[in-house]
Scaffold this active site. Structure first.
Site, PDB file in Angstrom:
ATOM      1  CD  GLN A 117      -2.964  -0.610  -0.191  1.00 55.33           C
ATOM      2  OE1 GLN A 117      -3.113   0.543  -0.573  1.00 55.33           O
ATOM      3  NE2 GLN A 117      -3.514  -1.637  -0.826  1.00 55.33           N
ATOM      4  CB  SER A 118       4.211   1.970  -1.405  1.00 54.03           C
ATOM      5  OG  SER A 118       4.979   3.125  -1.695  1.00 54.03           O
ATOM      6  CG  ASN A 119       0.417   6.467   0.804  1.00 51.60           C
ATOM      7  OD1 ASN A 119      -0.712   6.275   0.412  1.00 51.60           O
ATOM      8  ND2 ASN A 119       0.794   6.199   2.057  1.00 51.60           N
ATOM      9  CB  CYS A 146       4.766   2.647  -5.162  1.00 54.47           C
ATOM     10  SG  CYS A 146       6.290   1.867  -4.575  1.00 54.47           S
TER      11      CYS A 146
END
Ligand SMILES: Cc1ncc(COP(=O)(O)O)c(C=O)c1O
Length: 322
Positions: free
Chosen positions: A73-75, A77
């Site tokens: 859930q990387s913001n 990325c």
């Protein structure tokens, strides 16, 4: 400070808003919020500022593809995918673990934004990122590698510049006694520490860890802040002892939402109409509220919480939120 070249796709300056209903509810310090969740691109957040500088460097190096990595859930990325789309770059994001049964939240947005997603499965993220880099290079795509969280001297410079933005916005820094924010890979923390040391020496820069143990976070931030100060031509270093941080609110660990995060998300939503996320800003805001309740932040303090974004992850936690 001698800032490096940057592109211009963020909505800046982001607003500073008071939180009067929450301040009254808590009976503690006067609270404000810096709306870095509204920095633009595909959903805002702290990474947009860093990407203005990182992608300027990528373009200067004649890159045509960017590679970065993060948690599922990387913001970071998601915003890298958005910035790459804006610039016409190819984008590969390396996400930790196995492909999920259902694609949701930021992972869904990575896909919509045209990024290729590579899952690390059993391998280390660094090893997979390096392998992707070699593959893109061999394919003639002129890749540019952005570290986890965009946290190198170029990325951290954006948060030193953000302190300048607050100084310009408020005249004198509005007498903020504290900046509070979520800290993880350390770029935001290091940049704010450098900017405050240069421009607002009376403001305490308190990073609330969402994953790292406090000593590791302090050491990492001090190293990056010292390198960033040198990169910006500022005549000082930052020692681990100078880095203000707490790891008391990591709770169950990275990306694990507990009661504190759940209550904080509802409290801020219902008193101020502001959404924070389960992984970063809900954890950090919950930590700040606890520090207020325990009297570590007092009525005479004037506290600015940097809202670093992350709301897209809310949807991936829907089952645990209702
Ligand atoms: C919403 C949000 N807040 C805070 C952070 C932490 O910032 P940094 O990695 O610069 O410590 C991140 C990093 O991914 C983030 O996505």
């Amino acid at each position: 400070m001698n800032l490096p070249p940057r592109l211009s796709f963020a909505f800046l300056p982001t607003p500073i808003e008071p939180l009067p209903r929450l301040s009254a509810h808590l009976g503690g310090p006067q609270l404000w919020i810096k709306r870095d969740d509204q920095t633009g691109l595909a959903g805002g957040g702290n990474k947009t500022r860093k990407l203005e500088y990182l992608l300027a460097d990528a373009r200067a190096q004649k890159a045509r593809a960017v590679i970065t990595g993060g948690a599922p859930q990387s913001n970071h990325c998601r915003q890298t995918a958005a910035a790459a789309a804006r610039m016409g770059f190819r984008c590969v994001v390396v996400l930790r673990g196995e492909p999920p049964a259902k694609i949701t939240g930021n992972t869904l947005l990575d896909d919509l934004l045209g990024a290729e997603i590579v899952w690390t499965r059993d391998a280390s993220r660094e090893a997979v990122m390096q392998a992707v880099y070699e593959k893109e290079k061999a394919a003639g795509n002129d890749p540019y590698l952005i570290p986890i969280g965009g946290s190198n001297t170029i990325g951290a410079s954006a948060y030193a510049a953000a302190v300048e933005e607050v100084a310009d916005q408020t005249g004198d820094g509005a007498g903020f006694t504290h900046f509070c924010f979520a800290s993880s890979s350390g770029g935001t923390h290091a940049g704010l520490a450098v900017g405050a040391k240069a421009l607002m020496p009376n403001t305490r820069v308190l990073g609330i860890s969402v994953d790292e143990p406090v000593d590791a976070l302090r050491a990492n931030v001090a190293r990056l802040a010292t390198e960033t100060a040198a990169f910006l031509g500022l005549p000082f270093t930052v020692t681990p002892a100078e880095v203000l941080a707490t790891a008391d609110y990591v709770g169950g660990g990275y990306a694990i939402m507990g009661d504190r995060e759940r209550e904080t998300i509802r409290l801020l939503a219902r008193l101020e109409g502001v959404l924070v996320d389960p992984v970063y800003t809900g954890k950090a805001f919950g930590g700040m509220v606890d520090l207020i309740r325990r009297g570590a932040l007092t009525k005479s303090d004037r506290v600015l919480f940097w809202h670093t974004g992350g709301q897209a992850a809310l949807f991936a936690y829907a089952d645990q939120l209702v």
